[in-house]
Enzyme design. Structure first.
Site, PDB file in Angstrom:
ATOM      1  CB  VAL A  44     -22.467  -2.743 -29.259  1.00 61.66           C
ATOM      2  CG1 VAL A  44     -21.662  -3.986 -28.906  1.00 61.66           C
ATOM      3  CG2 VAL A  44     -22.679  -1.867 -28.034  1.00 61.66           C
ATOM      4  CB  CYS A  45     -23.611  -4.018 -34.420  1.00 68.28           C
ATOM      5  SG  CYS A  45     -24.922  -4.784 -33.491  1.00 68.28           S
ATOM      6  CB  THR A  46     -20.600   0.251 -35.489  1.00 68.66           C
ATOM      7  OG1 THR A  46     -21.923   0.470 -35.982  1.00 68.66           O
ATOM      8  CG2 THR A  46     -19.602   1.024 -36.325  1.00 68.66           C
TER       9      THR A  46
END
Ligand code: BEZ
Length: 211
Positions: A44-46
């Site tokens: 998700v952070c990516t």
């Protein structure tokens, strides 16, 4: 006591992917976004960092400087940035803090122990040119933030700062805005030459003033 809207955004020095910085000096006279990520090399952070990089022009147009926080080491950030660039088809163009000792995470209360003892939640702060906190949002690790909404809030905050107007529910760029309650309708008619629509004495609309 945690941070609240209107508080001065705490200053700090940090090691980042663009070198050592002082937060307030990095912001200068710009608006700022400080946002945390649970960990490097997470899916998700990516996508969030990729999306933020793709919106670079939109942030620049609004005079906003972006700064990400992750509690992993610098070498790991640099490798992860390569992955973000490759998989999200972009170039990460803002610094990521290597907050290994969690100094920034703790200063901004980004670790919520009942959610995770080690990872930061998805906190996001919008900071005004006066270094005061204008918005705080907190999302769980499993939900990526909506950066179009973040831009929308910045537009609303900048309209309020520059024109003394507020924005109604679900407002979007180009739609009518609301005259703030502290301005009388008589004064509003002078201040907003595009016109005032008075629905109620406390509910007055005017066309978006900066268009
Ligand atoms: C993620 O960034 O993909 C993530 C991190 C922690 C929990 C769930 C998702």
């Amino acid at each position: 006591m945690g941070l609240r809207l209107g508080d001065k955004a705490p200053d700090f020095n940090a090691t980042t992917t663009i070198g050592d910085i002082n937060f307030h000096e990095y912001l200068g006279n710009s608006w700022g976004i400080l946002f945390s990520h649970p960990a490097d090399y997470t899916p998700v952070c990516t996508t969030e960092l990729g999306k933020t990089a793709k919106l670079h022009e939109e942030f620049a147009k609004r005079n906003v400087k972006v700064l990400a926080v992750s509690v992993d080491p610098l070498a790991q950030h640099l490798g992860w940035v390569n992955d973000i660039n490759e998989t999200q088809h972009t170039t990460v163009n803002f610094p990521i803090i290597a907050d290994e000792n969690r100094a920034v995470a703790e200063l901004y209360d980004m670790i919520h122990p009942n959610a995770s003892a080690t990872m930061t939640v998805r906190s996001l702060f919008i900071i005004g040119p006066d270094k005061s906190i204008k918005l705080m949002i907190t999302y769980p690790a499993s939900t990526g933030r909506n950066f179009v909404e973040v831009l929308r809030v910045i537009d609303s905050l900048q309209l309020t700062a520059n024109y003394s107007v507020a924005t109604p529910a679900d407002w979007k760029e180009g739609e009518d805005v609301i005259v703030v309650p502290s301005i009388s309708t008589a004064d509003a008619r002078l201040k907003f030459p595009k016109g005032i629509e008075e629905i109620k004495p406390y509910l007055r609309y005017t066309p978006q003033p900066n268009l």
